[in-house]
Design a protein around this motif. Structure first.
Motif, PDB file in Angstrom:
ATOM      1  N   ASP A 166       0.284  -1.293  -0.054  1.00  0.00           N
ATOM      2  CA  ASP A 166      -0.102  -0.053   0.193  1.00  0.00           C
ATOM      3  C   ASP A 166       1.162   1.161   0.094  1.00  0.00           C
ATOM      4  OD1 ASP A 166       1.058   0.117   2.288  1.00  0.00           O
ATOM      5  OD2 ASP A 166      -1.013  -0.319   3.790  1.00  0.00           O
ATOM      6  N   SER A 167       0.302   2.250  -0.230  1.00  0.00           N
ATOM      7  CA  SER A 167       1.017   3.974   0.160  1.00  0.00           C
ATOM      8  C   SER A 167       1.870   3.895   0.862  1.00  0.00           C
ATOM      9  CB  SER A 167       0.113   5.132  -0.322  1.00  0.00           C
ATOM     10  OG  SER A 167      -0.456   5.016   0.836  1.00  0.00           O
ATOM     11  N   GLU A 168       2.042   3.179   2.411  1.00  0.00           N
ATOM     12  CA  GLU A 168       2.409   3.597   3.162  1.00  0.00           C
ATOM     13  C   GLU A 168       3.807   2.625   3.378  1.00  0.00           C
ATOM     14  OE1 GLU A 168      -0.703   2.989   4.021  1.00  0.00           O
ATOM     15  OE2 GLU A 168      -1.434   4.815   4.685  1.00  0.00           O
ATOM     16  N   LYS A 180       4.971   1.539   0.203  1.00  0.00           N
ATOM     17  CA  LYS A 180       5.541   1.941  -0.346  1.00  0.00           C
ATOM     18  C   LYS A 180       6.750   2.875   0.077  1.00  0.00           C
ATOM     19  CE  LYS A 180       3.519   0.695  -4.630  1.00  0.00           C
ATOM     20  NZ  LYS A 180       2.632   1.055  -5.206  1.00  0.00           N
ATOM     21  N   GLN A 232       6.547   4.566  -5.994  1.00  0.00           N
ATOM     22  CA  GLN A 232       6.490   6.020  -5.667  1.00  0.00           C
ATOM     23  C   GLN A 232       5.371   5.718  -6.576  1.00  0.00           C
ATOM     24  OE1 GLN A 232       9.086   8.418  -8.632  1.00  0.00           O
ATOM     25  NE2 GLN A 232      10.087   9.619  -6.770  1.00  0.00           N
ATOM     26  N   ASP A 233       4.012   6.291  -5.427  1.00  0.00           N
ATOM     27  CA  ASP A 233       3.131   6.720  -5.917  1.00  0.00           C
ATOM     28  C   ASP A 233       3.125   7.524  -6.972  1.00  0.00           C
ATOM     29  OD1 ASP A 233       1.593   4.725  -4.410  1.00  0.00           O
ATOM     30  OD2 ASP A 233       0.999   5.284  -3.170  1.00  0.00           O
TER      31      ASP A 233
END
Length: 177
Positions: free
Chosen positions: A131-133, A135, A168-169
């Motif tokens: 998930d974004s955290e 990453k 990177q999102d």
């Protein structure tokens, strides 16, 4: 009646021929396409590098951190201690579990060039579970390990540039859906 006897005679003849071929060592089971596909799939899995089947994000990031440390040359005692500290603080592992993770990473990732060259294949099984955290944390840890000994080597810089796009999102404004 004569048609049934002809069919039975043909079946018996075929069975006798198959029996004779199997006694001489010729296996007709190899001609089965379903068994061949099953064997081929198993052989590909058996001979595959186990490093490219890590599906846990934590194990994959631990492997990337190990490769980042290894890019500076042989891993020093300070780098090992730093990696163990990162594993304990970021992954919330005990000291024994952190040592196990580091030793398994060092065993699986002996050839860092192969991981660097095929980074997409290495991350493929686990990237969907990030998930974004995770990453952001993985990218921050990669930066920390690259700066562990003070300055980055050119190889570490190259590896960091290759790994950064995976973690990177894309901003909400650039997403199509």
């Amino acid at each position: 009646m004569h048609i049934i006897l002809g069919i039975l005679g043909s079946v018996i003849t075929i069975l006798v021929l198959v029996n004779r071929l199997s006694e001489t060592g010729i296996d007709l089971g190899k001609l089965n396409p379903f068994a061949w596909a099953r064997r081929r799939k198993w052989q590909k899995k058996y001979y595959a590098d186990p490093a490219f089947s890590l599906d846990s994000p934590m194990e994959a990031v631990a492997g990337l951190l190990y490769v980042m440390a290894k890019c500076s040359g042989e891993i020093s005692r300070e780098q090992k201690d730093y990696l163990l500290e990162l594993f304990q603080n970021e992954f919330r592992l005990s000291e024994d579990k952190a040592r196990e993770l580091l030793s398994s990473s060092s065993f699986l990732l002996k050839d860092e060039d192969q991981i660097i060259d095929h980074l997409k294949d290495f991350l493929k099984p686990s990237l969907a579970k990030f998930d974004s955290e995770k990453k952001a944390s993985a990218l921050a840890m990669l930066h920390k390990v690259s700066n562990c000994e003070g300055n980055r080597t050119a190889r570490q810089e190259e590896f960091l540039n290759k790994a950064t796009p995976f973690f990177q999102d894309t901003p909400e404004s650039q997403r199509k859906w």
